[in-house]
Design a protein around this motif. Structure first.
Motif, PDB file in Angstrom:
ATOM      1  N   ALA A 161       0.841  -1.202   0.000  1.00 12.60           N
ATOM      2  CA  ALA A 161       0.000   0.000   0.000  1.00 12.60           C
ATOM      3  C   ALA A 161       0.874   1.249   0.000  1.00 12.60           C
ATOM      4  N   PHE A 162       0.543   2.173  -0.882  1.00 13.63           N
ATOM      5  CA  PHE A 162       1.324   3.398  -1.063  1.00 13.63           C
ATOM      6  C   PHE A 162       0.399   4.608  -1.020  1.00 13.63           C
ATOM      7  N   GLU A 180      -3.087  12.566  -9.258  1.00 12.29           N
ATOM      8  CA  GLU A 180      -2.778  12.341 -10.676  1.00 12.29           C
ATOM      9  C   GLU A 180      -2.342  10.895 -10.909  1.00 12.29           C
ATOM     10  N   GLU A 181      -1.514  10.377 -10.020  1.00 10.02           N
ATOM     11  CA  GLU A 181      -1.062   8.979 -10.167  1.00 10.02           C
ATOM     12  C   GLU A 181      -2.243   8.020 -10.041  1.00 10.02           C
ATOM     13  N   THR A 182      -3.151   8.343  -9.143  1.00 10.56           N
ATOM     14  CA  THR A 182      -4.304   7.462  -8.934  1.00 10.56           C
ATOM     15  C   THR A 182      -5.188   7.450 -10.182  1.00 10.56           C
ATOM     16  N   LEU A 183      -5.413   8.635 -10.753  1.00 12.33           N
ATOM     17  CA  LEU A 183      -6.245   8.713 -11.962  1.00 12.33           C
ATOM     18  C   LEU A 183      -5.571   7.963 -13.112  1.00 12.33           C
ATOM     19  N   GLU A 221     -16.703   7.235 -13.916  1.00 10.74           N
ATOM     20  CA  GLU A 221     -17.296   7.393 -12.574  1.00 10.74           C
ATOM     21  C   GLU A 221     -16.259   7.098 -11.488  1.00 10.74           C
ATOM     22  N   ALA A 222     -15.401   6.128 -11.765  1.00 13.60           N
ATOM     23  CA  ALA A 222     -14.349   5.787 -10.787  1.00 13.60           C
ATOM     24  C   ALA A 222     -13.410   6.975 -10.599  1.00 13.60           C
ATOM     25  N   LYS A 223     -13.068   7.628 -11.697  1.00 13.71           N
ATOM     26  CA  LYS A 223     -12.160   8.784 -11.598  1.00 13.71           C
ATOM     27  C   LYS A 223     -12.850   9.953 -10.880  1.00 13.71           C
ATOM     28  N   ALA A 224     -14.137  10.134 -11.168  1.00 11.69           N
ATOM     29  CA  ALA A 224     -14.887  11.210 -10.493  1.00 11.69           C
ATOM     30  C   ALA A 224     -14.957  10.936  -8.988  1.00 11.69           C
ATOM     31  N   LEU A 225     -15.118   9.668  -8.634  1.00 14.05           N
ATOM     32  CA  LEU A 225     -15.181   9.287  -7.217  1.00 14.05           C
ATOM     33  C   LEU A 225     -13.873   9.644  -6.499  1.00 14.05           C
ATOM     34  N   VAL A 226     -12.760   9.343  -7.146  1.00 17.99           N
ATOM     35  CA  VAL A 226     -11.456   9.618  -6.534  1.00 17.99           C
ATOM     36  C   VAL A 226     -11.230  11.129  -6.401  1.00 17.99           C
ATOM     37  N   THR A 252      -4.766   5.855  -0.835  1.00 20.65           N
ATOM     38  CA  THR A 252      -3.785   4.817  -0.521  1.00 20.65           C
ATOM     39  C   THR A 252      -4.078   3.691  -1.487  1.00 20.65           C
ATOM     40  N   THR A 253      -3.107   3.436  -2.308  1.00 16.78           N
ATOM     41  CA  THR A 253      -3.363   2.601  -3.464  1.00 16.78           C
ATOM     42  C   THR A 253      -2.673   1.262  -3.347  1.00 16.78           C
TER      43      THR A 253
END
Ligand code: SF4
Ligand code: SF4
Ligand code: SF4
Length: 318
Positions: A140-141, A146-149, A207-212, A223-224
């Protein structure tokens, strides 16, 4: 019989007087019958027949509530008795009113038990990680927004599964103040996942990106876990973060990737960073002066995304 139930289902002392909240009479009988065994579906249905009219429907229901787990131990998918730890998170996530039937002071004790359990389980992994820094305590990081998207964009599938955060549902420390339906699974179909148990909602990539983005804006940290999906965590409920705090694993779990650079000259003292930081690393005093305490910073980077003047940037952590 009581000892068997407590032992098989691993019920902590704090929760024992409230067993009727999370186990039905049928659950109790089923746990006693099943003990520590694993069963193929047909064998289990036969075993349960004397106590339920429709063993198949009951098994599905018990699985959805975390009373049973699936297992591949027998060469094909079968069932075994689950654990209190899992069942109580499902209760909090999917039947919050039932969870709140347990008095608040007892829920708090269960919450502390949960953090301690998490912390104890992580201690050997911390020791190993300290001996060998290439070994992570958990995969977990802290990722930037931006990295998450970009990580979501890289996923081949078009559907993702969102489900309620179990830490927030159980701890309830930021209930009503922070979004809680924010756990995002990439590989969500495995046995014993929320999805396989009949929970969660499928959403599109957009929708996933909007949620984040929404989570980041509302003070939740990305935390990815690159294989599993994305957690949008708060500092007050999150069991991994609280356990990490407890065992002194800050920086290692979740793994910090970046250090914060604060440009005091560019700062307009709006106080947004102080309001959004989960750890009090940025603070604002009565004269609106802003301070940054690097020792308290976990490197989650959400202050950077939420600073209106770009006064916060990041550099790779050493
Ligand atoms: S790790 Fe974070 S997002 Fe995941 S369940 Fe816990 S608080 Fe929620
Ligand atoms: S959010 Fe940015 S501009 Fe506002 S107080 Fe913090 S550093 Fe300064
Ligand atoms: S100061 Fe550190 S811990 Fe607080 S929001 Fe910024 S990066 Fe996260």
């Amino acid at each position: 019989m009581w000892e068997t139930i407590v032992e098989t289902f691993e019920i902590p002392e704090e929760a024992r007087p409230f067993i009727e909240v999370y186990l039905t009479d049928t659950d109790v009988k089923a746990i006693e019958l099943m003990g520590a065994g694993s069963y193929l579906p047909e064998d289990l249905f036969r075993l349960l027949k004397p106590i339920v009219e429709d063993p198949q429907a009951y098994t599905q229901d018990a699985y959805s509530r975390g009373i049973f787990n699936k297992t591949a131990e027998l060469g094909e998918i079968g069932y075994k008795v689950g654990t209190f730890a899992k069942c109580i998170t499902y209760l909090a996530q999917y039947d919050p009113e039932a969870w709140k039937k347990i008095p608040a002071e007892v829920r708090e004790k269960i919450d502390v038990w949960y953090v301690n359990k998490y912390a104890e389980e992580a201690k050997p992994r911390l020791e190993e990680s300290l001996r060998n820094p290439s070994k992570l305590i958990e995969n977990a990081f802290f990722y930037t927004l931006e990295e998450t998207l970009a990580l979501i964009d890289r996923q081949e599938q078009e559907e993702f599964c969102v489900f309620p955060c179990n830490c927030k549902a159980l701890a309830l420390k930021c209930e009503g103040r922070k979004p809680s339906n924010v756990c995002l699974g990439f590989h969500y179909k495995s046995i014993n996942s929320d999805y396989d148990r009949g929970h969660g909602k499928l959403i599109t990539k957009e929708e996933a990106k909007a949620l984040v983005r929404m989570a980041n804006k509302n003070g939740l940290m990305q935390t990815t876990e690159t294989e599993w999906g994305i957690c949008n965590c708060c500092g007050c409920c999150c069991y991994p973060i609280r356990s990490s705090q407890q065992i002194g694993a800050k920086g290692l779990w979740p793994k910090k990737i970046y250090d914060i650079v604060w440009d005091e000259e560019a700062c307009i003292r709006c106080g947004k960073c102080a309001r959004i930081c989960n750890f009090g690393a940025f603070t604002q005093d009565a004269e609106k002066r802003i301070s940054f305490d690097r020792e308290k910073c976990w490197g989650c980077t959400i202050c950077m995304n939420n600073c209106p003047k770009g006064a916060i940037s990041i550099v790779k952590a050493q």
